[in-house]
Motif scaffolding. Structure first.
Motif, PDB file in Angstrom:
ATOM      1  N   GLU A  87       0.831  -1.207   0.000  1.00 28.39           N
ATOM      2  CA  GLU A  87       0.000   0.000   0.000  1.00 28.39           C
ATOM      3  C   GLU A  87       0.862   1.253   0.000  1.00 28.39           C
ATOM      4  O   GLU A  87       0.584   2.208  -0.717  1.00 28.39           O
ATOM      5  CB  GLU A  87      -0.932   0.011   1.209  1.00 28.39           C
ATOM      6  CG  GLU A  87      -2.137  -0.867   1.065  1.00 28.39           C
ATOM      7  CD  GLU A  87      -3.058  -0.783   2.272  1.00 28.39           C
ATOM      8  OE1 GLU A  87      -2.788   0.017   3.203  1.00 28.39           O
ATOM      9  OE2 GLU A  87      -4.026  -1.552   2.297  1.00 28.39           O
ATOM     10  N   GLN A  88       1.909   1.250   0.833  1.00 24.96           N
ATOM     11  CA  GLN A  88       2.811   2.408   0.916  1.00 24.96           C
ATOM     12  C   GLN A  88       3.473   2.648  -0.447  1.00 24.96           C
ATOM     13  O   GLN A  88       3.576   3.775  -0.890  1.00 24.96           O
ATOM     14  CB  GLN A  88       3.885   2.162   1.971  1.00 24.96           C
ATOM     15  CG  GLN A  88       3.370   2.130   3.375  1.00 24.96           C
ATOM     16  CD  GLN A  88       3.569   3.454   4.066  1.00 24.96           C
ATOM     17  OE1 GLN A  88       4.513   4.144   3.772  1.00 24.96           O
ATOM     18  NE2 GLN A  88       2.676   3.792   4.961  1.00 24.96           N
ATOM     19  N   GLU A  89       3.933   1.570  -1.088  1.00 23.45           N
ATOM     20  CA  GLU A  89       4.589   1.703  -2.392  1.00 23.45           C
ATOM     21  C   GLU A  89       3.637   2.240  -3.442  1.00 23.45           C
ATOM     22  O   GLU A  89       4.024   3.060  -4.266  1.00 23.45           O
ATOM     23  CB  GLU A  89       5.167   0.354  -2.834  1.00 23.45           C
ATOM     24  CG  GLU A  89       6.378  -0.072  -2.046  1.00 23.45           C
ATOM     25  CD  GLU A  89       6.851  -1.472  -2.383  1.00 23.45           C
ATOM     26  OE1 GLU A  89       6.147  -2.194  -3.151  1.00 23.45           O
ATOM     27  OE2 GLU A  89       7.914  -1.866  -1.878  1.00 23.45           O
ATOM     28  N   THR A  92       3.091   5.969  -2.808  1.00 24.15           N
ATOM     29  CA  THR A  92       4.271   6.737  -3.173  1.00 24.15           C
ATOM     30  C   THR A  92       4.395   6.863  -4.683  1.00 24.15           C
ATOM     31  O   THR A  92       4.762   7.923  -5.193  1.00 24.15           O
ATOM     32  CB  THR A  92       5.548   6.061  -2.615  1.00 24.15           C
ATOM     33  OG1 THR A  92       5.337   5.688  -1.262  1.00 24.15           O
ATOM     34  CG2 THR A  92       6.735   6.985  -2.689  1.00 24.15           C
TER      35      THR A  92
END
Length: 95
Positions: A87-89, A92
């Motif tokens: 999710e973070q990737e 970003t």
């Protein structure tokens, strides 16, 4: 044996050492065992990497975290960690 001969006869090539002892270093038991161990480690790493790559796909298909963990023989915590990283990737990369 390869390490020992390499250390003791550092000034000789492997061919010269093989000729001296009348053996092929690749045919020694230690060499074969080390090579097989390296193959097994690489295979295991590949399997683990494949599991990690499957987690986001399974979750995208609507499979629950618990089911993904069970299917891939992982803990719920491992699956959750990969979900969060993914999710973070994706957040970003969209910014």
């Amino acid at each position: 044996m390869t390490t020992i001969t390499g250390y003791k006869f550092a000034n000789l090539s492997s061919e010269e050492v093989e000729a001296m002892f009348e053996i092929k270093l690749q045919e020694t038991r230690v060499y074969r065992e080390a090579k097989e161990e390296g193959r097994q480690e690489a295979l295991e790493k590949g399997r683990e990497q494949a599991k990690l790559e499957l987690i986001p796909r399974f979750l995208d298909y609507g499979i629950s975290i618990e089911e993904v963990a069970q299917l891939l023989d992982l803990t719920i915590e491992q699956v959750e960690k990969i979900r969060l990283v993914t999710e973070q990737e994706s957040l970003t990369s969209t910014l």
